[in-house]
Design an enzyme around this catalytic site. Structure first.
Site, short mmCIF file in Angstrom:
data_model
loop_
_atom_site.label_atom_id
_atom_site.label_comp_id
_atom_site.label_asym_id
_atom_site.label_seq_id
_atom_site.Cartn_x
_atom_site.Cartn_y
_atom_site.Cartn_z
N LEU A 1 -8.40 -3.00 11.06
CA LEU A 1 -8.59 -1.55 11.23
C LEU A 1 -9.35 -1.25 12.53
O LEU A 1 -10.31 -1.93 12.87
CB LEU A 1 -9.34 -0.98 10.03
CG LEU A 1 -8.53 -0.99 8.73
CD1 LEU A 1 -9.42 -0.66 7.53
CD2 LEU A 1 -7.37 -0.01 8.80
N GLU B 1 -17.52 -3.79 24.64
CA GLU B 1 -16.68 -5.00 24.69
C GLU B 1 -15.59 -4.98 23.63
O GLU B 1 -14.47 -5.46 23.86
CB GLU B 1 -17.54 -6.27 24.48
CG GLU B 1 -18.57 -6.52 25.56
CD GLU B 1 -19.85 -5.72 25.34
OE1 GLU B 1 -19.97 -5.04 24.30
OE2 GLU B 1 -20.72 -5.76 26.23
N HIS C 1 -4.22 3.24 -3.25
CA HIS C 1 -4.34 2.64 -1.92
C HIS C 1 -3.54 1.36 -1.76
O HIS C 1 -2.70 1.27 -0.88
CB HIS C 1 -5.83 2.36 -1.60
CG HIS C 1 -6.01 1.40 -0.46
ND1 HIS C 1 -6.11 1.81 0.84
CD2 HIS C 1 -6.06 0.04 -0.42
CE1 HIS C 1 -6.21 0.75 1.63
NE2 HIS C 1 -6.19 -0.33 0.89
N ASP D 1 -32.47 -16.00 30.64
CA ASP D 1 -32.16 -14.95 29.66
C ASP D 1 -32.29 -15.44 28.22
O ASP D 1 -32.39 -14.65 27.28
CB ASP D 1 -30.76 -14.38 29.90
CG ASP D 1 -30.77 -13.22 30.90
OD1 ASP D 1 -31.85 -12.64 31.11
OD2 ASP D 1 -29.71 -12.93 31.48
N HIS E 1 -28.27 -15.24 25.08
CA HIS E 1 -27.29 -15.13 26.16
C HIS E 1 -26.63 -16.46 26.51
O HIS E 1 -25.83 -16.52 27.43
CB HIS E 1 -27.98 -14.56 27.41
CG HIS E 1 -28.18 -13.07 27.35
ND1 HIS E 1 -28.76 -12.45 26.27
CD2 HIS E 1 -27.87 -12.09 28.24
CE1 HIS E 1 -28.80 -11.15 26.51
NE2 HIS E 1 -28.26 -10.90 27.69
N HIS F 1 -2.05 -1.27 7.09
CA HIS F 1 -1.74 -1.48 5.67
C HIS F 1 -0.66 -0.50 5.21
O HIS F 1 0.07 -0.77 4.26
CB HIS F 1 -3.00 -1.36 4.80
CG HIS F 1 -3.65 0.00 4.85
ND1 HIS F 1 -4.46 0.39 5.89
CD2 HIS F 1 -3.60 1.05 3.99
CE1 HIS F 1 -4.89 1.63 5.66
NE2 HIS F 1 -4.38 2.05 4.52
N HIS G 1 0.83 -1.20 0.00
CA HIS G 1 0.00 0.00 0.00
C HIS G 1 0.87 1.26 0.00
O HIS G 1 1.28 1.73 1.06
CB HIS G 1 -0.90 -0.01 1.23
CG HIS G 1 -1.76 -1.24 1.32
ND1 HIS G 1 -1.26 -2.46 1.74
CD2 HIS G 1 -3.07 -1.43 1.05
CE1 HIS G 1 -2.23 -3.35 1.71
NE2 HIS G 1 -3.35 -2.76 1.31
C1 LIG Z 1 -11.22 -4.77 10.19
C2 LIG Z 1 -10.69 -4.61 8.82
N1 LIG Z 1 -11.54 -4.59 7.78
C3 LIG Z 1 -11.08 -4.50 6.52
C4 LIG Z 1 -9.74 -4.40 6.29
C5 LIG Z 1 -9.23 -4.35 4.85
N2 LIG Z 1 -8.79 -2.99 4.54
C6 LIG Z 1 -7.50 -2.64 4.61
S1 LIG Z 1 -7.23 -1.04 4.27
C7 LIG Z 1 -8.88 -0.78 3.96
C8 LIG Z 1 -9.37 0.57 3.55
C9 LIG Z 1 -8.88 1.58 4.50
O1 LIG Z 1 -9.14 2.85 4.08
P1 LIG Z 1 -8.34 4.03 4.70
O2 LIG Z 1 -8.20 3.84 6.14
O3 LIG Z 1 -8.98 5.26 4.24
O4 LIG Z 1 -6.89 3.86 4.09
P2 LIG Z 1 -6.31 4.60 2.79
O5 LIG Z 1 -6.99 4.01 1.61
O6 LIG Z 1 -6.61 6.03 2.94
O7 LIG Z 1 -4.87 4.25 2.84
C10 LIG Z 1 -9.60 -1.95 4.13
C11 LIG Z 1 -11.05 -2.06 3.96
C12 LIG Z 1 -8.89 -4.41 7.40
N3 LIG Z 1 -7.58 -4.33 7.27
N4 LIG Z 1 -9.40 -4.48 8.65
#
Ligand SMILES: Cc1ncc(C[n+]2csc(CCOP(=O)(O)OP(=O)(O)O)c2C)c(N)n1
Ligand SMILES: [Mg+2]
Length: 655
Positions: free
Chosen positions: A115, A406, A258, A464, A468, A66, A26
């Protein structure tokens, strides 16, 4: 070109070269965030690459993992053991430079990739800093005094976890947390407009953050100015940094920047546009290193100054300094197993209650135990009495109130542990471990001994109802490499579970009942072998093995008596932890589960799938491969076959 701008461009070019060589990765984010990274790493952040573990260093978390080439490039340029060769080996087998950053590499504070985890880790680090500062700092001696910085992007902002942790950070007034938002309006599928139109600045103001807008994220001086202001804030700060993904390349501003290499032609065009002086891949002008050397030198001086402060502190407060060392060196957990009070239990009780008692005993012995629940402390029995609440006003308190969060809670605990100095635990209902799962996986991946207190562990929850009542959670968590799942059968097994968890080199999930369980005669430390004979028969080689975890040990012991009346010798094996048992010697395993005895029955009020490796083709599992239902738990145990009679009948069917 001035020397600062040259380093900014070096970050861009090296990142793009790494991705190009690997033919994957990336480049866009590092290229857009290079000025911000330079401002932070060259001008604002305190660290000393000669000692990546300096306790009082500022922490830096790259939440959007990334963009890993950004971090690797920074580590290289600012003096960490990260060579050009390492950058050339980006994403290759056995290299330091994995696709996403891994915590084992010096200078990397946490593994990121999912993320949103990173920003929650950063919140945990800032919590740890605030608590440790409250405990150890004295007038004129700020021995714990550092910032936690986090870079996060649109993806992190869209993830719900960022809401949970940033809301909590605002509530807790974590003013030394500074997040820089890469507001490039691009994610994988295109413009963020397609899925994300909220006013992020307004959102963070509503959380109680200080928000600073940097109009020209391409100007490192503007970012630097914002960082300097952020440091003085009495709230956590979000710097909304307007950037251009893939800046300098023909793909600037495009989603295609990206996650794919720029391509040789575009890379050449980028070098031209940025007036980069070297044509050869990975070549860096000496001037770049001359510039970063200034920062490296300054970092070493900062640590030397802090070392002096610490030496003075040791003179002024020798006992406190000794305690500080104990916490930081992980020396606060003594020989708990040799302490009779840890084992003192008398009555039948729920294992969550035994855990509550154990937590009080641990808190009396371990000053840096730190944790809480996601608004279920009265049910999870996680509250440490007399240890105060951690809050903006009372940062010395040890009890966390995570709120109903959580997902963030578990990632925050990872951050707390990663900071160093504290032993974090967190609690919720077992069924909601699903919400925490990704961070639990990250605890395991990073080998962090976070303790998860997961109560209400089965249909034993009763009324519950099925939402649960956990079914598949045990099997699911047992499948996580490096996570110890521990489901104790009685109070003393609970004590063993806690003792093991605090000495472990990875996370432990303590899976605990809501309902009362008996106290067995032979339970105790043996539980840490994962499986042991809790009630044996008279025969040297049993006719049948009955095995269970947690609450279902009770039905097995009762079935053993019924079978004995019919002349059948059954051995009952308590199996609190598959992972611990699998790690035992072959001799021990054979002594508990002799291979010759193929008549085996496993009983667990949960998905059956994990037990077949112990019962084999000739055995049977009494479990639950469907959801439960709402009713008093005793009715459910009977209706679903968790009775002594059914266990005995099943045992006879496999003889
Ligand atoms: C929980 C999660 N969902 C999906 C991804 C796959 N993923 C990696 S980067 C990305 C897009 C991120 O966008 P942004 O934060 O705006 O990064 P940019 O393109 O600006 O570098 C996705 C969906 C991941 N790494 N983690
Ligand atoms: Mg983006």
């Amino acid at each position: 070109m001035n020397k600062d701008q040259l380093v900014v461009n070096a970050i861009r070019i090296l990142a793009a070269e790494g991705v190009q060589k690997a033919k994957s990765g990336h480049p866009g984010m590092p290229m857009g965030m290079a000025p911000a990274a330079y401002a932070l790493w060259a001008k604002e952040m305190n660290y000393n690459p000669a000692d990546p573990n300096w306790i009082n260093r500022d922490r830096f978390v790259l939440s959007g993992g990334h963009g890993s080439m950004l971090l690797y490039t920074l580590l290289h340029l600012f003096g960490y053991p990260m060579t050009i060769e390492d950058l050339k080996n980006f994403r290759q087998f056995g290299s330091k430079t994995a696709g996403h950053p891994e915590v084992e590499v010096e200078g990397i504070e946490t593994s990121t990739g999912p993320l949103g985890q990173g920003i929650a880790n950063a919140v945990g680090m800032a919590i740890a800093e605030k608590h440790l500062a409250a405990i150890f700092n004295r007038e004129g001696f700020p021995v714990v005094d550092h910032y936690t910085y986090c870079f996060l992007g649109d993806g992190d902002m869209m993830e719900g976890i960022s809401h949970e942790c940033c809301s909590l950070a605002g509530t807790l007034g974590l003013n030394k947390l500074i997040a820089v938002y890469d507001d490039n309006e691009i994610s994988i599928e295109g413009d963020t407009d397609i899925a994300f139109r909220e006013d992020v600045a307004a959102r963070f103001r509503a959380y109680g953050w200080n928000v600073i807008d940097v109009k020209e994220g391409n100007c490192w001086r503007q970012v630097d100015h914002a960082l300097a202001i952020a440091k003085k804030s009495d709230k956590p700060t979000l710097i909304v940094n307007h950037t251009i993904i893939g800046y300098g390349s023909p793909k600037a501003g495009m989603a295609s920047a990206h996650g794919e290499p720029l391509g040789e032609e575009n890379l050449a065009a980028t070098k031209k546009a940025l007036e980069w002086p070297c044509e050869e891949p990975f070549a860096v002008p000496a001037e770049v290193y001359e510039t970063t050397a200034e920062t490296i030198r300054a970092g070493a001086e900062k640590q030397a100054k802090w070392n002096e402060l610490l030496a003075e502190y040791a003179k002024a407060y020798p006992e406190l300094k000794a305690e500080f060392d104990r916490w930081m060196n992980g020396e606060t957990v003594g020989d708990l197993a040799a302490d009779p009070e840890m084992w003192a239990f008398e009555n039948a009780e729920a294992t969550r209650a035994s855990s509550g008692t154990t937590i009080q005993r641990l808190a009396a012995r371990i000053p840096n135990l730190f944790g809480g629940s996601a608004d279920l402390a009265p049910s999870n029995k996680t509250y440490m009495k007399g240890k105060g609440d951690f809050s903006a006003e009372t940062p010395e308190g040890q009890n966390m109130h995570f709120g109903v969060r959580e997902i963030a809670m578990s990632a925050i605990c990872n951050g707390i542990y990663l900071h160093g100095g504290l032993l974090p635990f967190c609690g919720t209902f077992f069924v909601f471990s699903d919400y925490m799962k990704n961070a639990m996986r990250m605890s395991a991946l990073m080998k962090l001994p976070v303790v998860y207190v997961l109560t209400h562990d089965s249909i034993g929850v009763g009324e519950d109802g099925p939402t649960h009542q956990p079914i598949e959670q045990l099997a699911g968590l047992r499948a996580v490499p490096g996570l110890t799942v521990f489901r104790p059968a009685d109070s003393r097994e609970v004590a063993a579970g806690w003792i093991g968890a605090l000495k472990a080199d990875g996370p432990t999930a303590l899976v605990l009942t809501r309902q009362n369980l008996p106290l067995y005669e032979k339970s105790g430390m043996d539980a840490l072998k994962g499986a042991y004979i809790i009630s044996d028969c008279d025969k040297a080689t049993p006719d049948v093995l009955l095995m269970a975890s947690g609450s279902e040990v009770e039905q097995c012991v009762a079935a053993q008596k019924l079978l004995k009346d019919e002349g059948i010798a059954a051995r009952v094996i308590s199996v609190p932890s598959f992972e611990l048992f699998d790690a035992q010697s072959e001799e021990y395993k054979e002594s508990v589960m002799p291979k010759a005895v193929r008549a085996r029955v496993a009983v667990e009020a949960a998905s059956t799938m994990s037990w077949y490796k112990y019962v084999g083709l000739d055995g049977k599992v009494i479990g639950l491969d469907h959801f439960g239902t709402s009713a008093p738990y005793k009715v459910l145990f009977k209706e679903f076959g968790f009775t002594a009679e059914n266990v005995a009948a099943t045992a006879k069917s496999v003889l």
